[in-house]
Scaffold this motif. Structure first.
Motif, short mmCIF file in Angstrom:
data_model
loop_
_atom_site.label_atom_id
_atom_site.label_comp_id
_atom_site.label_asym_id
_atom_site.label_seq_id
_atom_site.Cartn_x
_atom_site.Cartn_y
_atom_site.Cartn_z
N ASP A 105 -72.31 72.59 -31.02
CA ASP A 105 -72.77 72.48 -32.41
C ASP A 105 -71.63 72.42 -33.41
O ASP A 105 -71.68 73.03 -34.49
CB ASP A 105 -73.70 73.65 -32.77
N GLY A 106 -70.55 71.71 -33.06
CA GLY A 106 -69.46 71.48 -34.01
C GLY A 106 -68.45 72.60 -34.10
O GLY A 106 -67.49 72.50 -34.88
N ALA A 107 -68.63 73.67 -33.36
CA ALA A 107 -67.70 74.81 -33.45
C ALA A 107 -66.33 74.43 -32.88
O ALA A 107 -66.23 73.63 -31.95
CB ALA A 107 -68.26 76.01 -32.69
N SER A 108 -65.28 75.03 -33.45
CA SER A 108 -63.91 74.76 -32.97
C SER A 108 -63.42 75.89 -32.07
O SER A 108 -62.22 76.06 -31.89
CB SER A 108 -62.96 74.61 -34.16
N ARG A 109 -64.33 76.63 -31.51
CA ARG A 109 -63.97 77.76 -30.65
C ARG A 109 -64.75 77.69 -29.34
O ARG A 109 -65.75 76.96 -29.23
CB ARG A 109 -64.29 79.08 -31.35
N VAL A 110 -64.31 78.47 -28.38
CA VAL A 110 -65.07 78.62 -27.14
C VAL A 110 -66.35 79.38 -27.49
O VAL A 110 -66.28 80.49 -28.02
CB VAL A 110 -64.26 79.40 -26.08
N THR A 111 -67.49 78.80 -27.22
CA THR A 111 -68.75 79.42 -27.63
C THR A 111 -69.29 80.37 -26.57
O THR A 111 -68.88 80.34 -25.40
CB THR A 111 -69.81 78.36 -27.93
N ASP A 112 -70.24 81.22 -26.98
CA ASP A 112 -70.86 82.17 -26.05
C ASP A 112 -71.54 81.45 -24.89
O ASP A 112 -71.65 82.00 -23.80
CB ASP A 112 -71.89 83.03 -26.79
N SER A 113 -71.97 80.22 -25.14
CA SER A 113 -72.64 79.45 -24.10
C SER A 113 -71.72 79.24 -22.89
O SER A 113 -72.16 79.33 -21.74
CB SER A 113 -73.09 78.10 -24.66
N PHE A 114 -70.44 79.00 -23.14
CA PHE A 114 -69.49 78.82 -22.04
C PHE A 114 -69.36 80.10 -21.22
O PHE A 114 -69.41 80.07 -19.99
CB PHE A 114 -68.12 78.40 -22.58
N TYR A 115 -69.18 81.23 -21.92
CA TYR A 115 -69.02 82.50 -21.22
C TYR A 115 -70.27 82.83 -20.40
O TYR A 115 -70.16 83.32 -19.27
CB TYR A 115 -68.74 83.63 -22.21
N ASP A 116 -71.43 82.58 -20.97
CA ASP A 116 -72.67 82.87 -20.26
C ASP A 116 -72.78 82.05 -18.97
O ASP A 116 -73.12 82.58 -17.90
CB ASP A 116 -73.88 82.58 -21.16
N LYS A 117 -72.49 80.75 -19.07
CA LYS A 117 -72.60 79.87 -17.90
C LYS A 117 -71.56 80.25 -16.84
O LYS A 117 -71.86 80.30 -15.64
CB LYS A 117 -72.41 78.41 -18.32
N LEU A 118 -70.33 80.51 -17.28
CA LEU A 118 -69.27 80.86 -16.33
C LEU A 118 -69.56 82.18 -15.63
O LEU A 118 -69.48 82.28 -14.39
CB LEU A 118 -67.93 80.94 -17.07
N ASN A 119 -69.92 83.21 -16.40
CA ASN A 119 -70.15 84.52 -15.80
C ASN A 119 -71.37 84.54 -14.88
O ASN A 119 -71.37 85.22 -13.85
CB ASN A 119 -70.30 85.58 -16.90
N ASN A 120 -72.41 83.79 -15.24
CA ASN A 120 -73.59 83.71 -14.37
C ASN A 120 -73.22 83.03 -13.04
O ASN A 120 -73.69 83.45 -11.97
CB ASN A 120 -74.71 82.93 -15.05
N PHE A 121 -72.40 82.00 -13.11
CA PHE A 121 -71.97 81.30 -11.89
C PHE A 121 -71.13 82.23 -11.01
O PHE A 121 -71.34 82.33 -9.80
CB PHE A 121 -71.17 80.05 -12.27
N ILE A 122 -70.17 82.91 -11.64
CA ILE A 122 -69.28 83.80 -10.89
C ILE A 122 -70.08 84.93 -10.24
O ILE A 122 -69.84 85.31 -9.09
CB ILE A 122 -68.20 84.39 -11.83
N GLN A 123 -71.04 85.46 -10.96
CA GLN A 123 -71.85 86.56 -10.44
C GLN A 123 -72.59 86.16 -9.16
O GLN A 123 -72.71 86.94 -8.22
CB GLN A 123 -72.86 87.02 -11.51
#
Length: 382
Positions: A105-123
């Motif tokens: 959504d236009g953000a210039s930062r790593v969004t919570d969506s990335f962390y959620d997807k990565l951590n769910n995969f790792i788990q």
């Protein structure tokens, strides 16, 4: 044993390489410094405001991959999509195609969506996980550890998420000094359990481990002594039923608790004496709250324990802090920012307690509470 030593021992127990020769920290309670020093190969620290295009996610993703030390080996990594909507990170893992659809959504930062997807995969896929560390600023820091180790550190050394967790840990024999209070939310240590108890009232009512002498109970006495000296737990706060730790302590044989929780102010002083040169100097930040309120505080009696960093008063001549008091204490958080902790209580009704922090800009809010307290209009049942 300090936190650095406990964590080093924990990692060695699980056969995790610890670079002690690189560590010049003789003692530290800063988890960021500890892991940066003793496990640099597992440690990642970066500014999340680093996304200037969809390709940036490939770089960030690879940084997370690198600290797994080969446990996570994705291949054929690519990114598609748009910074304005969704960035999709594609890769292959164990001969299967995977993707993370990241809401940007236009953000210039790593969004919570990335962390959620990565951590769910790792788990789901790996035996270790990323433990997010407190940094004190807007940067992000993680350390990659076996799940059991990460969970142990999170529970016992990073602070706990609820009063229930704290009580359960202590009742089972955990030591107060093993809780990292700097990383525990105030709502956890100065809040209520799911049954409406405070940490103090819950411990006094708890069924203790088999073999624990009670009453009297040296471990419980020691726990309360630790609360009063080096932790932020307010041991005077009543539970939702209106029971105070002092009243509960009266039913036991602990002389220490009766004295420490039920100390009566027999040498109260007036507001005029408190503000005069006859008394101890008062912190200027505290002074600027009470001095303009001296007319409202004419009836108030100030506890003899009032001093430079705090004032404690009541409308009663001789009062017990646990029963009926108004206290204002000047504190600093871990970043050195000054704030006020205000505790007001009229015992016997669980609704008649206020324990709240105020910033330096909220002096008038505290003064409004003082006026209500002195006018007997603060509580609904008054």
């Amino acid at each position: 044993m300090d936190l650095l030593k406990r964590i080093t021992n924990l990692l060695k127990k699980h056969k995790i390489n610890v670079e002690t020769e690189l560590c010049d920290l003789e003692s530290s309670n800063d988890l960021f410094q500890i892991f940066e020093s003793i496990t640099p190969e597992r440690f990642l620290h970066y500014d999340p405001e680093c996304i200037d295009g969809i390709e940036s996610y490939k770089y960030v993703f690879m940084q997370y991959v690198d600290v797994t030390l080969g446990e996570f080996k994705p291949t054929n990594i690519s990114v598609r999509g748009s910074m304005d909507t969704t960035v999709t990170l594609h890769f292959e893992y164990k001969d299967k195609k995977k993707k993370f659809s990241i809401l940007q959504d236009g953000a210039s930062r790593v969004t919570d969506s990335f962390y959620d997807k990565l951590n769910n995969f790792i788990q789901k896929e790996l035996q270790s996980k990323y433990l997010t560390l407190p940094t004190g600023d807007q940067t992000t820091a993680v350390v990659y550890l076996p799940k059991k180790v990460a969970n142990t550190i999170n529970k016992h050394y990073m602070g706990m998420s609820s009063a229930d967790d704290i009580v359960a840990f202590l009742v089972k024999g955990g030591l107060v000094e093993h809780i990292n209070w700097n990383h525990t939310a105030p709502d956890a240590y100065n809040g209520y359990t799911s049954e409406g108890e405070t940490i103090a009232t819950a411990i006094l009512k708890a069924k203790l481990p088999e073999g624990t002498p009670y009453p009297p109970n040296p471990r419980i006495d020691g726990m309360f002594e630790m609360f009063t000296e080096s932790t932020p737990v307010n041991v005077h706060l009543q539970n939702k039923k209106g029971e105070t730790p002092y009243r509960l302590a009266l039913t036991g044989d602990s002389v220490f608790l009766k004295q420490s929780l039920g100390e009566i102010s027999q040498d109260c002083v007036s507001i005029s004496k408190l503000l005069s040169s006859e008394w101890l100097p008062i912190n200027p930040e505290i002074f600027k709250i009470v001095e303009p309120m001296k007319d409202s505080l004419q009836r108030a009696k100030f506890h003899s324990h009032s001093g430079f960093y705090n004032v404690i008063f009541s409308l009663e001549d001789n009062f017990i802090i646990s029963e009926n008091a108004f206290s204002i204490e000047g504190r600093e958080n871990a970043e050195g920012v000054f704030y006020y902790e205000v505790f007001i209580q009229k015992a016997g009704n669980g609704n008649n307690s206020i324990l709240k922090n105020f910033s330096e800009t909220e002096v008038e809010d505290i003064q409004a509470l003082i006026k209500q307290y002195c006018d007997d209009t603060l509580w609904h049942d008054s």
